[in-house]
Write an enzyme that holds these catalytic residues in place. Sequence first.
Site, PDB file in Angstrom:
ATOM      1  N   LYS A   1      37.758  40.362  28.410  1.00 19.33           N
ATOM      2  CA  LYS A   1      38.458  41.486  27.604  1.00 19.33           C
ATOM      3  C   LYS A   1      40.227  41.680  28.010  1.00 19.33           C
ATOM      4  O   LYS A   1      40.737  41.730  27.092  1.00 19.33           O
ATOM      5  CB  LYS A   1      37.733  42.998  28.160  1.00 19.33           C
TER       6      LYS A   1
ATOM      7  N   ARG B   1      34.105  33.958  34.111  1.00 18.69           N
ATOM      8  CA  ARG B   1      34.609  34.113  35.297  1.00 18.69           C
ATOM      9  C   ARG B   1      33.781  33.506  36.299  1.00 18.69           C
ATOM     10  O   ARG B   1      34.112  32.970  37.221  1.00 18.69           O
ATOM     11  CB  ARG B   1      34.785  35.752  35.481  1.00 18.69           C
TER      12      ARG B   1
END
Length: 362
Positions: free
Chosen positions: A79, A232
Site C-alpha cells: 500500500k 515484505r
Amino acid sequence: MNWDDETTAEAAEAEARIVGAAAEGDDQAVEAALRPKDLSEFVGQEKVRQQLDLVLKAARQRGATADHVLLSGAPGLGKTTLSMIIAAEMNAPIRITSGPAIQHAGDLAAILSSLQEGEILFLDEIHRMSRPAEEMLYMAMEDFRVDVIVGKGPGATAIPLELPPFTLVGATTRAGLLPPPLRDRFGFTAHMEFYDPSELQRVIHRSAGLLDVEIDPAGAAEIAGRSRGTPRIANRLLRRVRDYAQVKADGMITREIAEAALRVYEVDSRGLDRLDRAVLEALLKLFGGGPVGLSTLAVAVGEERETVEEVAEPFLVREGLLARTPRGRVATPAAWTHLGLVSPQAAGSGAHGSGQQGLFGA
C-alpha cells in the site's frame, strides 16, 4: 486495555517475528531501496495496477489531480509503495502521515493548509484518525475547503480556508472500521490481495538483483512458499537466507541452503513459526483437536489471549489449519497432517477398518 493499546501490543509482537507483516526499523530502510518506482516495475496485484493506471493516465490527460484513492489490505502487500508510485506517476510531491498522528482537527488543518497544488497526501492507517479530524476531512476531500474555528463558546467564529486541489491516498488494514461517509468520498478504492507463490518468486528475484545476491529458481521458490503471500516477509526471509549463505556456504542461495537457513529461523514449509506451531500443537496434543476456548488455548501456549487471536490465528485460519466455531477453536484435518499426527477420529476409523476394537469397545 483500550483498542490502541491492544493494537500497539499486537504490532510489537508481530514485529518480533521473522514472519510478522509489520515493518521493523531495519525493514523500513531496506524497503526504501527495494521499492519499485513505477507501475511497470510493481509485481502482482494485476487488476489493481490496471485500474490505477487508467485512473492516473486519465487525470494526466485532463491536466487535473487524480481522484482520491483508498487502498485496503493486510500489512506488507504494497500500500505504501503504491502511494509513492502514484506520486511518481503524477509527477507530484508526497506528504506522508498516519491516522494515529492526527488526534485533533487542528493537526489535520495544519497539514492540509500547507499542501501544494496537486500534492499527494498519504494517510496510513486512516481508520485510526480521530473523529473530529475525520469530519474535517469530509469537506476537504469534497470541496477542498476547511472551516477553522476561532474562539470558544458563543463567540466562536468559523473561518473558511480554501485548499489547493490535492489527492488523498488512504491506506487501511481494517476497511470495515471506516465510516461510510468517508469511504464514499474516495473516487477509487482497491483491495490488495495476498500474492501467489509465482508472484513472490518474481519479487524475490528482483530483490535479489538489487541486493546483489545470487539465487537459483529453486531457492527462490522455497523462500516464496514460506512467505505467507506477503512481499515484505519474502524480502525479510531473503535477507536472512542471504546471511546464512554468506556465512555457511559460498553465498549462492539454492533450495538446500534456503531450507537449512529457514530451519535455523524456525520457519517451516508452510510459513509457520514457533508461535503458530505452539498453538497448533497445544490444540492437537492437549485438547485432541478441540473445540477449546480461546482463553484456555492461550494459557496452554503461555501467551496473551490477544496475541493468539490477533497474531497467530489469522494466518492459521487462512491456511485452513484452524477453524473458529461458536464452541471454540477446532483443528482441521490439514493441521493433523502438517504436524505429522493422527487425529483420534482417523485412528478410530483405522482400528475399525482393520478389524480391531475401537477406543471405547464399540
